[in-house]
Design a protein around this motif. Structure first.
Motif, PDB file in Angstrom:
ATOM      1  N   ALA A  14     -32.494  33.567 -31.839  1.00 51.69           N
ATOM      2  CA  ALA A  14     -33.636  32.740 -31.663  1.00 51.69           C
ATOM      3  C   ALA A  14     -33.976  33.112 -29.881  1.00 51.69           C
ATOM      4  O   ALA A  14     -34.986  33.160 -29.540  1.00 51.69           O
ATOM      5  N   TRP A  15     -32.784  33.214 -29.158  1.00 50.87           N
ATOM      6  CA  TRP A  15     -33.027  33.526 -27.535  1.00 50.87           C
ATOM      7  C   TRP A  15     -33.525  34.878 -27.393  1.00 50.87           C
ATOM      8  O   TRP A  15     -34.362  35.018 -26.772  1.00 50.87           O
TER       9      TRP A  15
ATOM     10  N   GLY B 158     -27.295  32.611 -35.314  1.00 48.58           N
ATOM     11  CA  GLY B 158     -28.727  32.178 -35.318  1.00 48.58           C
ATOM     12  C   GLY B 158     -29.279  31.714 -33.845  1.00 48.58           C
ATOM     13  O   GLY B 158     -30.448  32.169 -33.701  1.00 48.58           O
ATOM     14  N   PRO B 159     -28.657  30.795 -32.875  1.00 53.22           N
ATOM     15  CA  PRO B 159     -29.069  30.547 -31.550  1.00 53.22           C
ATOM     16  C   PRO B 159     -29.247  31.732 -30.806  1.00 53.22           C
ATOM     17  O   PRO B 159     -30.029  32.053 -29.842  1.00 53.22           O
TER      18      PRO B 159
ATOM     19  N   GLY C 197     -26.327  30.356 -27.664  1.00 49.88           N
ATOM     20  CA  GLY C 197     -27.027  31.549 -27.910  1.00 49.88           C
ATOM     21  C   GLY C 197     -27.671  32.045 -26.678  1.00 49.88           C
ATOM     22  O   GLY C 197     -28.099  33.240 -26.958  1.00 49.88           O
TER      23      GLY C 197
ATOM     24  N   ARG D 208     -38.979  42.543 -33.271  1.00 54.62           N
ATOM     25  CA  ARG D 208     -39.669  41.269 -33.593  1.00 54.62           C
ATOM     26  C   ARG D 208     -39.884  41.796 -35.376  1.00 54.62           C
ATOM     27  O   ARG D 208     -40.300  42.919 -35.622  1.00 54.62           O
TER      28      ARG D 208
ATOM     29  N   GLU E 157     -35.336  36.441 -29.465  1.00 51.60           N
ATOM     30  CA  GLU E 157     -36.856  36.519 -29.881  1.00 51.60           C
ATOM     31  C   GLU E 157     -37.679  35.802 -28.989  1.00 51.60           C
ATOM     32  O   GLU E 157     -38.757  36.256 -28.423  1.00 51.60           O
ATOM     33  N   ILE E 158     -37.230  34.719 -28.375  1.00 51.89           N
ATOM     34  CA  ILE E 158     -38.206  34.169 -27.387  1.00 51.89           C
ATOM     35  C   ILE E 158     -38.279  35.021 -25.977  1.00 51.89           C
ATOM     36  O   ILE E 158     -39.182  35.116 -25.497  1.00 51.89           O
TER      37      ILE E 158
END
Length: 131
Positions: free
Chosen positions: A75-76, A71-72, A45, A125, A78-79
């Motif tokens: 997630a990355w 998905g990963p 990701g 976001r 978003e972080i």
């Protein structure tokens, strides 16, 4: 219905070709860059490219036309978006062809409004509002 001719051409550009084009342009515009050569040995990701030209730091996920983020990868993204100063992008062949990528790489940090990133398929976001 017949497929759009532009969409067919976009699909013919591979992710590797897109990456090569972007890295050549990034070098021309004095960006330092990093990409992992063998993602099989890395955390899943993480974005394909990291581009740096102080004070800007870009994380870029490259995708073929019509492919979605995993998905990963989401997630990355978003972080990284939670980190002040990081710009996170998802670029496709159509972004190369329409000049969106070049606009992001050529822009000088002094031309930007504080806190705003140039747009190019930049994911917001979930609770972020348009300005």
């Amino acid at each position: 219905p017949l497929p759009d001719m532009r969409e067919l051409l976009d699909r013919q550009i591979t992710e590797a070709e897109l990456q090569s084009n972007i890295l050549q342009l990034a070098t021309l515009f004095k960006w330092a860059h990093f990409h992992v050569y063998d993602m099989r040995r890395s955390d899943t990701g993480f974005p394909d490219l990291v581009l740096v030209r102080p004070p800007r730091l870009l994380f870029v996920e490259l995708k073929r036309q019509g492919k979605k983020l995993t998905g990963p990868q989401i997630a990355w993204a978003e972080i990284l978006r939670m980190c002040p100063g990081c710009e996170v992008y998802e670029w496709r062949p159509s972004d190369w062809k329409d000049g969106s990528i070049e606009k992001v790489l050529i822009i000088d940090h002094r031309e930007r409004e504080p806190g705003l990133s140039p747009k190019c398929r930049k994911r917001r976001r979930p609770n972020e509002h348009r300005r």
